[in-house]
Write a protein that holds these residues in place. Structure first.
Motif, PDB file in Angstrom:
ATOM      1  N   GLN A  64      27.050   5.838  -4.992  1.00 38.44           N
ATOM      2  CA  GLN A  64      26.742   4.891  -3.928  1.00 38.44           C
ATOM      3  C   GLN A  64      27.904   4.783  -2.941  1.00 38.44           C
ATOM      4  O   GLN A  64      27.695   4.743  -1.725  1.00 38.44           O
ATOM      5  N   ALA A  65      29.134   4.768  -3.468  1.00 33.80           N
ATOM      6  CA  ALA A  65      30.297   4.685  -2.591  1.00 33.80           C
ATOM      7  C   ALA A  65      30.404   5.916  -1.698  1.00 33.80           C
ATOM      8  O   ALA A  65      30.696   5.814  -0.494  1.00 33.80           O
ATOM      9  N   PHE A  66      30.139   7.095  -2.241  1.00 37.87           N
ATOM     10  CA  PHE A  66      30.251   8.311  -1.437  1.00 37.87           C
ATOM     11  C   PHE A  66      29.078   8.465  -0.485  1.00 37.87           C
ATOM     12  O   PHE A  66      29.218   9.082   0.576  1.00 37.87           O
ATOM     13  N   ASP A  67      27.924   7.933  -0.819  1.00 44.03           N
ATOM     14  CA  ASP A  67      26.822   7.931   0.146  1.00 44.03           C
ATOM     15  C   ASP A  67      27.194   7.108   1.380  1.00 44.03           C
ATOM     16  O   ASP A  67      26.938   7.517   2.523  1.00 44.03           O
ATOM     17  N   GLU A  68      27.818   5.962   1.150  1.00 45.10           N
ATOM     18  CA  GLU A  68      28.260   5.131   2.269  1.00 45.10           C
ATOM     19  C   GLU A  68      29.365   5.826   3.060  1.00 45.10           C
ATOM     20  O   GLU A  68      29.403   5.761   4.297  1.00 45.10           O
ATOM     21  N   GLU A  69      30.270   6.486   2.352  1.00 47.86           N
ATOM     22  CA  GLU A  69      31.348   7.206   3.027  1.00 47.86           C
ATOM     23  C   GLU A  69      30.795   8.352   3.862  1.00 47.86           C
ATOM     24  O   GLU A  69      31.268   8.618   4.979  1.00 47.86           O
ATOM     25  N   TRP A  70      29.800   9.054   3.349  1.00 51.78           N
ATOM     26  CA  TRP A  70      29.173  10.162   4.074  1.00 51.78           C
ATOM     27  C   TRP A  70      28.583   9.673   5.396  1.00 51.78           C
ATOM     28  O   TRP A  70      28.778  10.282   6.450  1.00 51.78           O
ATOM     29  N   LEU A  71      27.859   8.561   5.339  1.00 48.24           N
ATOM     30  CA  LEU A  71      27.257   8.010   6.551  1.00 48.24           C
ATOM     31  C   LEU A  71      28.323   7.579   7.549  1.00 48.24           C
ATOM     32  O   LEU A  71      28.187   7.797   8.756  1.00 48.24           O
ATOM     33  N   GLU A  72      29.390   6.964   7.054  1.00 47.43           N
ATOM     34  CA  GLU A  72      30.453   6.518   7.946  1.00 47.43           C
ATOM     35  C   GLU A  72      31.129   7.703   8.627  1.00 47.43           C
ATOM     36  O   GLU A  72      31.410   7.670   9.828  1.00 47.43           O
ATOM     37  N   LEU A  73      31.393   8.769   7.888  1.00 49.10           N
ATOM     38  CA  LEU A  73      32.042   9.943   8.469  1.00 49.10           C
ATOM     39  C   LEU A  73      31.135  10.662   9.462  1.00 49.10           C
ATOM     40  O   LEU A  73      31.619  11.286  10.414  1.00 49.10           O
ATOM     41  N   MET A  74      29.840  10.583   9.270  1.00 50.88           N
ATOM     42  CA  MET A  74      28.917  11.230  10.198  1.00 50.88           C
ATOM     43  C   MET A  74      28.689  10.389  11.452  1.00 50.88           C
ATOM     44  O   MET A  74      28.488  10.936  12.545  1.00 50.88           O
ATOM     45  N   ARG A  75      28.724   9.082  11.339  1.00 55.07           N
ATOM     46  CA  ARG A  75      28.301   8.214  12.442  1.00 55.07           C
ATOM     47  C   ARG A  75      29.453   7.651  13.265  1.00 55.07           C
ATOM     48  O   ARG A  75      29.245   7.293  14.431  1.00 55.07           O
ATOM     49  N   ASN A  76      30.635   7.549  12.708  1.00 52.72           N
ATOM     50  CA  ASN A  76      31.730   6.899  13.427  1.00 52.72           C
ATOM     51  C   ASN A  76      32.138   7.743  14.636  1.00 52.72           C
ATOM     52  O   ASN A  76      32.602   8.874  14.469  1.00 52.72           O
ATOM     53  N   PRO A  77      31.976   7.224  15.849  1.00 56.74           N
ATOM     54  CA  PRO A  77      32.257   8.043  17.039  1.00 56.74           C
ATOM     55  C   PRO A  77      33.739   8.209  17.333  1.00 56.74           C
ATOM     56  O   PRO A  77      34.115   9.061  18.146  1.00 56.74           O
TER      57      PRO A  77
END
Length: 365
Positions: free
Chosen positions: A313-326
């Motif tokens: 769950q923590a890495f799923d959130e990290e994945w989204l943050e790394l993909m979306r953070n402009p």
């Protein structure tokens, strides 16, 4: 023949005007020289007048540049997503194969109980310090067993830079066909690209035009590009800081709190052996260890499943943050360049053409 008859002819041939022959011969020579002169002038190519590109054509050029930027961004995002998917797969694999078996093993629990006792002793029994030190130890083990080996193979920082290079390469390929499409001379098109910003950083002078970015070879020698990559890499919450993400820190702390409570009673065996003799003590200790190992194995699968769920769950959130953070994600470099390029072309009122995925060879239109 008498001398009187010869002298008039000799004097006539010695007249200067008669040295080049008859008057007809001289006229012929002048005609030939004049013809050669006129022929040389006629054969000299005339310089074509400079091509004047209308404002309407430049608006169409800008429209296609913006469309090319959108298409290049899409290609770069596809690369970044595929690479991040692979990164996540490697994280999951090493977590299952390395960290979870180590963490849930009986002898690791024994070793952690010893460390908890030592942490308590060195912190005068203060629980907060014990939990923090245990959490730091678990984080260190996870780094060594999972994060560092994966980073040596694929890393979000490297994905970010390669995605930026993919955008530049894809954009360059698409821009090469635009001058022929609209009949714009190459030198005028190059001058036009020099007016379009691509990198604009806060420190004065840290800027580069689209032409400079496309022509830089190697790209990292361009000062503005090197500054952009360094700014993203060294950001406090950038792609390079994913190993200290709050989600992972929270998991290690929650786990250490749970372990501290569980291992607080692990000294029961040593207390029991202290009442036995020197011979009976080791025998009882070995028996207690065997029973504890059996009981430990019964709940091992549940502990692994619980920790696995939390880590995933923590890495799923990290994945989204790394993909979306402009600003600091894996698309940060692409977003900066495309934002500068497309932002400078906003005055184009026509709707940009949506390019299809770039083929291997672009047919000239």
């Amino acid at each position: 023949m008498s001398a009187a008859q010869v002298s008039p002819r000799i004097r006539a041939e010695q007249v200067p005007g008669r040295l080049f022959g008859t008057p007809g011969t001289l006229l012929s020579m002048l005609i030939v020289i004049l013809a050669l002169t006129l022929g040389g002038c006629a054969s000299k190519p005339e310089e074509p007048p400079p091509v004047v590109v209308s404002q309407a054509t430049w608006r169409q050029v800008d429209r296609d540049i913006a469309a090319a930027s959108l298409a290049a961004t899409s290609q770069a995002r596809r690369y970044a997503q595929d690479s991040m998917d692979r990164w996540m797969d490697l994280i999951y694999q090493r977590t299952d194969s390395e960290f979870l078996p180590w963490f849930s093993s009986f002898w690791t629990r024994k070793w952690l109980s010893i460390k908890v006792g030592w942490y308590r002793l060195s912190s005068d029994g203060e629980r907060e310090q014990t939990v923090n030190r245990l959490a730091a130890y678990l984080q260190e083990e996870y780094d060594e067993q999972v994060l560092q080996p994966v980073a040596r193979e694929i890393d979000p920082d490297d994905i970010m830079e390669q995605a930026t290079r993919t955008y530049i390469q894809q954009l360059d390929e698409r821009l090469q066909v635009i001058p022929q499409r609209f009949g714009v001379p190459g030198d005028q098109f190059a001058q036009h690209l020099q007016k379009i910003p691509a990198i604009e950083l806060a420190p004065p002078g840290q800027r580069a035009s689209l032409y400079q970015v496309l022509k830089a070879d190697p790209l990292e020698k361009l000062p503005a590009y090197a500054s952009l990559m360094g700014q993203i890499r060294n950001a406090p919450n950038g792609a390079g800081a994913w190993t200290t993400d709050d989600g992972l820190s929270r998991i290690t702390r929650d786990t250490s709190e749970q372990l501290e409570s569980e291992l607080a009673t692990s000294g029961a065996a040593s207390v029991a052996t202290s009442f036995m003799g020197r011979v009976a003590g080791p025998i009882l200790s070995l028996g207690f260890t065997g029973v504890s190992a059996m009981l430990h194995e019964e709940g091992r699968a549940d502990r692994e499943a619980t920790l696995r769920k939390s880590l995933n769950q923590a890495f799923d959130e990290e994945w989204l943050e790394l993909m979306r953070n402009p600003d600091v994600g894996v698309m940060a470099g692409v977003i900066h360049l495309s934002g500068q390029v497309e932002g400078s072309l906003t005055q184009t009122k026509t709707q940009p053409i949506q390019f299809q995925p770039l083929p291997q060879v672009i047919p000239a239109q």
